[in-house]
Design a protein around this motif. Sequence first.
Motif, PDB file in Angstrom:
ATOM      1  N   ARG A 169       0.798  -1.217   0.000  1.00 30.14           N
ATOM      2  CA  ARG A 169       0.000   0.000   0.000  1.00 30.14           C
ATOM      3  C   ARG A 169       0.834   1.271   0.000  1.00 30.14           C
ATOM      4  N   SER A 170       2.071   1.210   0.449  1.00 30.28           N
ATOM      5  CA  SER A 170       2.942   2.375   0.479  1.00 30.28           C
ATOM      6  C   SER A 170       3.958   2.378  -0.657  1.00 30.28           C
ATOM      7  N   TYR A 171       3.751   1.539  -1.653  1.00 25.14           N
ATOM      8  CA  TYR A 171       4.719   1.351  -2.722  1.00 25.14           C
ATOM      9  C   TYR A 171       4.246   1.902  -4.054  1.00 25.14           C
ATOM     10  N   SER A 211       0.798   3.907  -8.576  1.00 24.84           N
ATOM     11  CA  SER A 211       0.786   3.923  -7.124  1.00 24.84           C
ATOM     12  C   SER A 211      -0.110   2.809  -6.621  1.00 24.84           C
ATOM     13  N   SER A 250      -1.509   2.452  -3.790  1.00 28.74           N
ATOM     14  CA  SER A 250      -2.588   2.896  -2.919  1.00 28.74           C
ATOM     15  C   SER A 250      -3.757   3.535  -3.655  1.00 28.74           C
ATOM     16  N   VAL A 252       9.582   2.205  -2.531  1.00 27.47           N
ATOM     17  CA  VAL A 252       8.831   3.010  -1.572  1.00 27.47           C
ATOM     18  C   VAL A 252       8.337   4.267  -2.276  1.00 27.47           C
ATOM     19  N   LYS A 253       7.129   4.663  -1.955  1.00 24.03           N
ATOM     20  CA  LYS A 253       6.502   5.794  -2.621  1.00 24.03           C
ATOM     21  C   LYS A 253       7.420   7.011  -2.623  1.00 24.03           C
TER      22      LYS A 253
END
Length: 124
Positions: free
Chosen positions: A30-32, A52, A54, A100-101
């Motif tokens: 979800r944060s990637y 994204s 998310s 990672v975002k």
Amino acid sequence: QVQLVESGGGLVQPGGSLRLSCAASNRTLRSYIAGWFRQPPGQEREFVAVISWSDSSTDYADSVKGRFTISRDSAKKMVYLQMDNLKPEDTAVYYCAVGVKTFRVRSAWAYSSWGQGTQVTVSS
């Protein structure tokens, strides 16, 4: 940290279509960001598309806009690249990558995990 496996590459004629798939092993993404890069023969790896995890926001390289579509399935932990109207210049090894975002989504350095690559050859 994230294990990735690409599939779906192959030989296709110009104007044809392929769909690449990437399976991720991470329990949560979800944060990637999940991206596709490609490396033509004898050339450097280049950005293709990113999504994204998310919110499904996307970005594409100018060379593939209108032809390629990136998508993801959260439940299956899969990311896809639908490639339509393929051209010979699309020939490359295609890599799925996760990071990672970040705002630097077009840079390979933003991605910490990479798949092994799948060959896409567009030729008549």
